[in-house]
Design a protein around this motif. Structure first.
Motif, PDB file in Angstrom:
ATOM      1  N   ALA A 155       0.835  -1.202   0.000  1.00 30.63           N
ATOM      2  CA  ALA A 155       0.000   0.000   0.000  1.00 30.63           C
ATOM      3  C   ALA A 155       0.864   1.243   0.000  1.00 30.63           C
ATOM      4  O   ALA A 155       0.560   2.230  -0.694  1.00 30.63           O
ATOM      5  CB  ALA A 155      -0.926  -0.006   1.211  1.00 30.63           C
ATOM      6  N   ALA A 156       1.963   1.223   0.762  1.00 33.24           N
ATOM      7  CA  ALA A 156       2.863   2.371   0.821  1.00 33.24           C
ATOM      8  C   ALA A 156       3.508   2.627  -0.535  1.00 33.24           C
ATOM      9  O   ALA A 156       3.642   3.786  -0.972  1.00 33.24           O
ATOM     10  CB  ALA A 156       3.929   2.147   1.886  1.00 33.24           C
ATOM     11  N   GLU A 157       3.910   1.559  -1.210  1.00 33.31           N
ATOM     12  CA  GLU A 157       4.541   1.709  -2.525  1.00 33.31           C
ATOM     13  C   GLU A 157       3.553   2.301  -3.529  1.00 33.31           C
ATOM     14  O   GLU A 157       3.904   3.186  -4.318  1.00 33.31           O
ATOM     15  CB  GLU A 157       5.045   0.353  -3.011  1.00 33.31           C
ATOM     16  CG  GLU A 157       6.256  -0.172  -2.240  1.00 33.31           C
ATOM     17  CD  GLU A 157       6.684  -1.546  -2.706  1.00 33.31           C
ATOM     18  OE1 GLU A 157       6.058  -2.068  -3.669  1.00 33.31           O
ATOM     19  OE2 GLU A 157       7.626  -2.104  -2.124  1.00 33.31           O
ATOM     20  N   ARG A 158       2.320   1.809  -3.504  1.00 33.48           N
ATOM     21  CA  ARG A 158       1.312   2.334  -4.436  1.00 33.48           C
ATOM     22  C   ARG A 158       1.004   3.796  -4.138  1.00 33.48           C
ATOM     23  O   ARG A 158       0.878   4.615  -5.049  1.00 33.48           O
ATOM     24  CB  ARG A 158       0.035   1.499  -4.334  1.00 33.48           C
ATOM     25  CG  ARG A 158       0.180   0.089  -4.856  1.00 33.48           C
ATOM     26  CD  ARG A 158      -1.164  -0.637  -4.820  1.00 33.48           C
ATOM     27  NE  ARG A 158      -1.063  -2.000  -5.317  1.00 33.48           N
ATOM     28  CZ  ARG A 158      -2.094  -2.814  -5.468  1.00 33.48           C
ATOM     29  NH1 ARG A 158      -3.314  -2.403  -5.152  1.00 33.48           N
ATOM     30  NH2 ARG A 158      -1.925  -4.038  -5.925  1.00 33.48           N
ATOM     31  N   LEU A 159       0.875   4.114  -2.847  1.00 34.83           N
ATOM     32  CA  LEU A 159       0.581   5.487  -2.463  1.00 34.83           C
ATOM     33  C   LEU A 159       1.726   6.403  -2.859  1.00 34.83           C
ATOM     34  O   LEU A 159       1.505   7.487  -3.409  1.00 34.83           O
ATOM     35  CB  LEU A 159       0.339   5.568  -0.957  1.00 34.83           C
ATOM     36  CG  LEU A 159       0.108   6.968  -0.376  1.00 34.83           C
ATOM     37  CD1 LEU A 159      -1.089   7.640  -1.030  1.00 34.83           C
ATOM     38  CD2 LEU A 159      -0.094   6.890   1.138  1.00 34.83           C
TER      39      LEU A 159
END
Length: 276
Positions: A163-167
């Protein structure tokens, strides 16, 4: 249903119940849309059969009808928006707190000397021992933050790292953030518990209108509190757009406490008739 806790001088009341109290205070008949709320107040003994307010409720009714200072808190979190605040009158001060999904709020009488403590409690202010990050100031736009919220809402994963990478990718695609800012901003949105807007309003000393002061703070859990310096409060309807500057500043708990204190007017800012 409304209710009353005599041991602690507190009441649970909804908007319709307040409407009934307003009618009674002004000596007007209770309107048809408020009859059910009036019946509920009678059923729990807060007003009698002659529509007279019990003495324990009289101070709250008078304070609500003729406030000197109003403080409104809007908290946006995972369960939606809740409203809280304080009502300060000439002779009494009450704080109120809402609950997610419920119309009624709890009104509790308090002393002015403890008002800042009560307001801090309402927003959940507490020391998390957060340290200033590598980028203690984030400058971007409202549109970039909104894009981040959309990305989080659409993320179909329980993997925090994914999720952090996508955000981070979404925020980077919008441009304008240096590496340190991008990393910190990504984690701020991931850790965001909620944000709260606190606004204080009162009739100004000149008697020519209303003075308003406000702040907005993001509660980012272990990453601490972040004051939204831009757009600055109070914000007028229609003035904030996706291109509006967003400036977030890491703010330690003692300073947040001071900001809450500074929202409240000093005696010399109130109409002369209100001075003690």
């Amino acid at each position: 249903m409304p209710s009353f806790d005599s041991a602690r001088d507190r009441f649970r009341l909804g908007p319709a119940h307040l409407g009934v109290l307003g009618c009674l205070h002004e000596g007007r008949p209770v309107t048809a849309d408020l009859i059910n709320a009036r019946d509920e107040l009678q059923a729990v003994g807060l007003i009698n059969g002659d529509d007279a307010v019990i003495p324990e409720l009289a101070d709250l009714t008078g304070t609500l009808a003729e406030p000197v200072v109003l403080v409104h808190i809007e908290i946006t979190g995972g369960q939606g928006i809740t409203n809280h605040g304080a009502v300060i009158g000439n002779d009494a001060c009450y704080v109120y707190e809402g609950w997610p999904g419920e119309l009624e709020s709890e009104y509790v009488r308090t002393d002015l000397s403890t008002l800042v403590w009560s307001l801090s409690r309402a927003v959940g202010l507490r020391d998390r021992d957060a340290k200033p990050p590598a980028a203690p100031i984030i400058t971007t736009t409202i549109g970039v933050m909104d894009a981040g919220f959309v990305a989080l809402a659409e993320a179909d994963t329980d993997d925090v790292e994914e999720a952090a990478e996508r955000l981070r990718a979404v925020l980077a695609a919008k441009g304008g953030l240096a590496d340190h800012e991008l990393t910190v901003f990504t984690h701020l949105l991931l850790q965001l518990n909620g944000n709260w807007r606190m606004t204080a309003a009162w009739n100004n000393r000149e008697g020519k209108g209303t003075d308003i002061r406000g702040i907005t703070v993001l509660d980012c859990g272990p990453l601490g509190y972040w004051l939204r310096e831009r757009p600055a409060e109070p914000i007028l309807p229609g003035t904030m757009t996706p291109d509006s500057e967003l400036r977030l500043v890491f703010t330690e708990v003692p300073r947040v406490w001071e900001l809450i204190t500074e929202l409240l007017p000093k005696a010399e800012e109130l109409p002369a008739s209100m001075e003690r």
